[in-house]
Design a protein around this motif. Structure first.
Motif, PDB file in Angstrom:
ATOM      1  N   ARG A  40     -31.728  29.265  40.090  1.00  0.00           N
ATOM      2  CA  ARG A  40     -31.065  28.510  40.693  1.00  0.00           C
ATOM      3  C   ARG A  40     -29.619  27.331  39.925  1.00  0.00           C
ATOM      4  O   ARG A  40     -29.379  27.267  41.002  1.00  0.00           O
ATOM      5  N   ALA A  64     -41.015  28.858  32.209  1.00  0.00           N
ATOM      6  CA  ALA A  64     -40.927  29.440  33.635  1.00  0.00           C
ATOM      7  C   ALA A  64     -39.760  28.507  34.205  1.00  0.00           C
ATOM      8  O   ALA A  64     -39.210  28.580  34.514  1.00  0.00           O
ATOM      9  N   HIS A 124     -43.668  33.551  39.799  1.00  0.00           N
ATOM     10  CA  HIS A 124     -42.552  32.672  39.710  1.00  0.00           C
ATOM     11  C   HIS A 124     -40.955  32.723  40.068  1.00  0.00           C
ATOM     12  O   HIS A 124     -39.894  32.205  40.499  1.00  0.00           O
ATOM     13  N   TYR A 125     -40.079  34.035  38.777  1.00  0.00           N
ATOM     14  CA  TYR A 125     -38.938  34.150  38.948  1.00  0.00           C
ATOM     15  C   TYR A 125     -38.223  34.815  40.737  1.00  0.00           C
ATOM     16  O   TYR A 125     -37.462  34.352  41.257  1.00  0.00           O
ATOM     17  N   GLN A 185     -38.401  31.342  42.975  1.00  0.00           N
ATOM     18  CA  GLN A 185     -37.082  30.608  42.124  1.00  0.00           C
ATOM     19  C   GLN A 185     -35.825  31.376  43.239  1.00  0.00           C
ATOM     20  O   GLN A 185     -34.604  30.330  43.801  1.00  0.00           O
ATOM     21  N   TRP A 221     -36.866  30.424  33.689  1.00  0.00           N
ATOM     22  CA  TRP A 221     -36.445  31.459  35.040  1.00  0.00           C
ATOM     23  C   TRP A 221     -35.919  30.652  35.916  1.00  0.00           C
ATOM     24  O   TRP A 221     -35.181  30.956  36.887  1.00  0.00           O
ATOM     25  N   SER A 222     -36.386  29.284  36.082  1.00  0.00           N
ATOM     26  CA  SER A 222     -35.564  28.460  36.892  1.00  0.00           C
ATOM     27  C   SER A 222     -34.480  28.549  36.707  1.00  0.00           C
ATOM     28  O   SER A 222     -33.904  28.426  38.023  1.00  0.00           O
TER      29      SER A 222
END
Length: 737
Positions: free
Chosen positions: A416, A408, A343-344, A347, A411-412
Motif C-alpha cells: 500500500r 503482516a 493478507h498480502y 492489501q 506485506w502491508s
C-alpha cells in the motif's frame, strides 16, 4: 635462534601440503624455521618437502625411516627445533595471513608465557568457514599472563596441539612428548595446560582447520578409536604422580566422560558390533576415575552404568522427537505463509496510501538512508519505514519505523505504500501496483562490471539470475546517477523503461554538508588519536577468491611510516593490530570518509564518493590484471587515477613516506577525477530527487560549479596534512606511481 619452530608432520597429504607450507613461509613475520617431517609417506610428500627446502633455507626436512604416526613424527620435529616457541601445524591445515606476527606481538605483550592459546576456524571443502564456537574463552580482557585456575574454561576449548604456541624451554624442562596412537593430543594438551606456570590467550583466528570431504583420521571407522582409553589413562597417571594437580581431577573426569560419549555417539567411528565393548570399557574408566561430588548429566549416567541398549533407545526417541518437532514447525510455517499470502492479496486490493514510503538497503546507510532523511525534511506528511533484515540491526538509520521481513506489517507496507526506495532488489514476490513509484538508487558509481555485462564474467556473476534481474528492472520508475559515466553504464547494463535522474548521489550530501565539528566528533567516536594521519583502507572484494583477505600487510606499512599514521580498516574480514582500527562492521561509510585524511583503496567504488571530499586518494593496483580479467573494469585506474598509484606494497610505503600521496601532482590527478565523476556533489542531491519524484518539479536545483565550491572540512581542526612532508618534485603517473 629463530623465534618460532613450526613443526609440520606429513603423511599422505600431497594435495594439501604445498598450501600448508606456503602459509608458513609467506608469513609477514619471517623469524621462523619450518621443520617438515616426512613420516615415511608413500606419496610425494617427501619430495615436496625437499623441493621447499632447496628453495628456502628456513625449511628443515626430516625423513623418518618408517611410518611412526602423528605423535612420534611431532616428537622428531621437537628434537630438531631450535626456536624460542614451538608451533604445531597439521599438514592439511594452514596458518592465516599475519598469524605469527600476531602471536609474536601477543607473546611480547604478555611477557613470554609458557603457553599461548589462539583461535581457529573450520574451513570446509565447499568453501564455508566457521569460527570456533568457544572463542569467548580466548578473550584478552583481564590480566595476562595467568594460571589455569584463573581461566579454567580453557579446558573446554578443543584439546589439540595446533592451537597453541609453547615455550620450547618449558617443554624441554618437563619432558613433554606425544605418545603413539589416535587422540595423541589428549595426553599432551591436558598436562601442558595443567603444568604451565603462565598462560595467555590471543583472540584471533590463526589456523584454518581443514574439514576434508574424505580422509580424516578421526572420521574413519576403526577399532583404533579404542586408543582413547589408553590416552586418558596417561592423563590420569600424570595427575596421580603430581599431588598438586589433584584439584583438577573433577574437571578431567567430566571431560573424559564427555569425550567417551562423543566418540560413542558419532556415526561411523566405531565398527559395527563394537559399541557394547566400547561402553563397557568406558564404564570401567568411569568407576576407576570418578570423583565424588562431580556434577553429572544424563549422558554421564548412561556411561556410568554402561546402558548400551538404553542409550540407543533414548537416541531413537530423541530422533523421533526431533522429526516430529520439525514436521510441526514445517506445518506452522506453511500455515503462517498461507495466511500472509492471503493478507498480502487483500492489501493489494485496498487503496494506495500516498503518504507512505518504504526504504531498504543491501548494507549500511547509503543512498536510501539519505533519501529517507530528505523525505522527512521536505515532505513531512509522508511517513517513512525501513526494512530491517536479520543481521542488519546496526545498519538501520534512526528515524524511520522498522519493518521486519515476513510480518503482516511488512506485506502491508509493500502493498500500500506509494514510494519504494532501494539500492537492491525488493522482495521477489512483490507485485508492483499501478501508481506505485519505485526509486532504484544503485550502489554508487560503477567501476567493475555490473548487470548484463556480468554474463561475460562467470567468476563475478556467481548467483546472478538474469531473468530475475530484468523482472526487477521492469519495476523501476527512476534510477539515480551521480555522473554521465554512471548514466550511460546503468542504462546499458540495466535496460528498461525507467527515467534516469542524473542529480548526484544522496549518500554524498553528508560529505559536502559536514562541518569541522562533525569531523572531530566522528574521529573521536572511532578512537582516532588527535593529530594522527588517518588512512581509510577500503579494498574491493575479490570475486575469484573463496577466502577474502587484505592484500596489504597493514602492520608492516604502519611500522615503516611511523607513529603518526593510523589505519581505519574496512576490510572483508576484520584486521587487528597496533594502530589499526577495525571499522569493517561500521554501517555508515560517509562517517568513515569524514574521519580519514586519505583513502587507500584498490578497486572499491568508494573512491568516487571520496573524491568529492577533495582529500588525497592512493590506489594500490598490484593485482589489476587479475581483477580486470575476473570482474572487468569500466575505468582504467592506471590511465585515469584519482591520485598516486602504487603497484606494490613497497611503492605504496614510498608514496606515503615521501609525501607524494598529498603532493601537487596528486592534487592535479584528483581535480581531473572530480571533474569527471563528481559534477553534482554539492550537498543537494537528495533534495533534487525528492523534489522531482514527490513534488513533481522537473527542473533540478542548479549546481554550484566545482571551482566555486568551498573545500570540504579537513579531517581535524588542525589538519595533519599541514605538517606532512611534501615531495620535492612532481609525482609521475607511471607504472611505479
Amino acid at each position: 635462534m629463530p623465534r618460532f619452530s613450526v613443526i609440520v608432520p606429513a603423511y599422505k597429504v600431497q594435495a594439501y601440503l604445498p598450501a600448508c607450507l606456503d602459509s608458513v613461509l609467506s608469513q609477514s613475520y619471517p623469524d621462523l624455521e619450518l621443520i617438515a617431517v616426512d613420516d615415511c609417506s608413500p606419496d610425494a610428500c617427501g619430495a615436496l618437502i625437499d623441493e621447499y627446502a632447496a628453495r628456502d633455507a628456513r625449511v628443515k626436512p626430516v625423513h623418518l625411516a618408517e611410518n611412526q604416526g602423528l605423535g612420534r613424527a611431532r616428537n622428531a620435529g621437537i628434537a630438531e627445533a631450535s626456536g624460542d616457541y614451538l608451533v604445531f601445524l597439521d599438514s592439511d591445515d594452514t596458518l592465516t595471513p599475519d598469524a605469527l606476527r600476531a602471536v609474536a606481538d601477543r607473546l611480547k605483550e604478555t611477557g613470554d608465557p609458557d603457553v599461548l592459546v589462539f583461535d581457529y576456524a573450520r574451513t570446509y571443502w565447499d568453501g564455508r568457514e566457521v569460527r570456533n564456537q568457544l572463542a569467548a574463552q580466548l578473550t584478552e580482557q583481564g590480566p595476562a599472563p595467568f594460571r589455569l585456575e584463573d581461566r579454567p574454561g580453557l579446558l573446554r576449548v578443543l584439546m589439540v596441539a595446533w592451537n597453541k604456541a609453547y615455550r620450547r624451554e618449558f617443554v624441554a624442562e618437563h619432558g613433554f612428548r606425544f605418545p603413539p596412537g589416535y587422540y595423541e593430543d589428549t595426553p599432551w594438551t591436558f598436562p601442558v595446560l595443567l603444568t604451565a606456570a603462565s598462560l595467555a590467550t590471543l583472540d584471533r583466528v590463526c589456523v584454518h582447520y581443514r574439514q576434508r570431504r574424505q580422509g580424516s583420521i578421526l572420521g574413519t571407522t576403526s577399532r583404533r578409536h579404542f586408543d582413547l582409553f589408553e590416552q586418558y589413562e596417561r592423563v590420569f597417571a600424570y595427575v596421580e604422580e603430581r599431588p598438586e594437580l589433584a584439584r583438577w581431577r573433577p574437571e578431567l573426569f567430566r571431560r573424559m566422560v564427555d569425550h567417551y560419549a562423543t566418540v560413542f555417539t558419532k556415526r561411523g567411528r566405531l565398527p559395527r558390533g563394537s559399541h557394547g565393548e566400547f561402553l563397557r570399557r568406558a564404564r570401567a574408566h568411569y568407576r576407576r576415575y570418578r570423583v565424588p561430588g562431580a556434577r553429572l548429566r544424563l549422558r554421564h549416567t548412561l556411561v556410568r552404568f554402561g546402558l548400551h541398549r538404553t542409550f540407543r533407545a533414548l537416541q531413537l526417541a530423541a530422533a523421533v522427537r526431533r522429526r516430529t518437532a520439525k514436521a510441526a514447525v514445517r506445518l506452522v510455517r506453511a500455515l503462517r505463509a498461507g495466511a500472509l499470502r492471503l493478507h498480502y492479496g487483500i492489501q493489494l486490493r485496498l487503496p494506495l496510501r500516498p503518504d507512505r514510503a518504504v526504504f531498504t538497503a543491501e548494507e549500511g546507510y547509503g543512498d536510501p538512508a539519505a533519501l529517507e532523511e530528505a523525505f522527512r525534511a521536505l515532505v513531512p506528511r509522508v511517513s517513512t519505514a525501513w526494512i530491517a533484515r536479520p543481521g542488519q540491526e546496526r545498519a538501520v538509520p534512526p528515524g524511520p519505523r522498522r519493518l521486519r521481513p515476513g510480518t503482516a506489517g511488512y506485506w502491508s507496507a509493500l502493498a500500500r505504500s506509494r514510494y519504494l526506495v532501494a539500492d537492491t532488489a525488493f522482495e521477489r514476490r512483490l507485485r508492483k501496483r499501478p501508481g506505485q513509484v519505485f526509486v532504484q538508487t544503485q550502489q554508487g558509481t560503477p567501476l567493475g562490471h555490473a548487470g548484463l555485462d556480468l554474463l561475460e564474467r562467470p567468476a563475478a556473476a556467481r548467483g546472478l539470475d538474469c531473468a530475475a534481474l530484468l523482472r526487477s528492472v521492469d519495476q523501476w520508475d527512476y534510477v539515480l546517477s551521480g555522473n554521465r559515466h554512471a548514466t550511460l553504464t546503468w542504462e546499458r547494463v540495466h535496460p528498461g523503461g525507467y527515467t534516469t535522474l542524473e542529480y548526484g548521489l544522496p549518500r554524498n550530501d553528508a560529505l559536502q554538508r559536514a562541518t569541522a565539528a562533525d569531523v572531530a566528533r566522528v574521529r573521536s567516536s572511532l578512537g582516532v588519536p588527535e593529530g594522527a594521519v588517518a588512512i581509510l583502507y577500503a579494498p574491493a572484494r575479490r570475486d575469484h577468491l573463496r577466502t577474502q583477505r587484505p592484500l596489504l600487510d597493514l602492520e608492516r606499512i604502519l611500522r615503516r611510516l611511523g607513529p603518526r599514521f593510523v589505519v581505519l580498516a574496512r576490510t572483508p574480514v576484520p584486521v587487528r593490530g597496533t594502530r589499526i582500527i577495525d571499522v569493517s562492521g561500521h554501517p555508515d561509510t560517509a562517517a568513515l570518509c569524514l574521519a580519514s585524511d586519505t583513502l587507500l583503496t584498490d578497486y572499491a567504488p568508494v573512491m568516487f564518493d571520496y573524491a568529492g571530499l577533495d582529500r588525497p586518494i592512493v590506489v594500490h593496483t598490484e593485482d589489476w590484471a587479475a581483477y580486470e580479467a575476473v570482474r572487468g573494469a569500466y575505468v582504467d585506474l592506471r590511465e585515469f587515477p584519482p591520485g598516486a598509484v602504487a603497484r606494490s606494497e613497497d611503492e605504496l610505503i614510498d608514496i606515503f613516506a615521501t609525501g607524494h600521496w598529498c603532493g601537487s601532482r596528486s592534487a592535479q590527478l584528483r581535480a581531473a577525477f572530480r571533474e569527471r565523476f563528481c559534477p553534482w556533489d554539492d550537498g543537494r542531491a537528495a533534495e533534487r530527487v525528492v523534489r522531482r519524484v514527490v513534488l513533481g518539479e522537473t527542473e533540478p536545483a542548479p549546481v554550484v560549479p566545482l571551482a566555486e565550491r568551498a573545500p570540504a572540512p579537513a579531517a581535524c581542526a588542525r589538519s595533519p596534512l599541514a605538517t606532512v612532508p611534501q615531495p620535492s618534485g612532481p609525482l609521475p603517473v607511471t607504472e611505479s606511481h
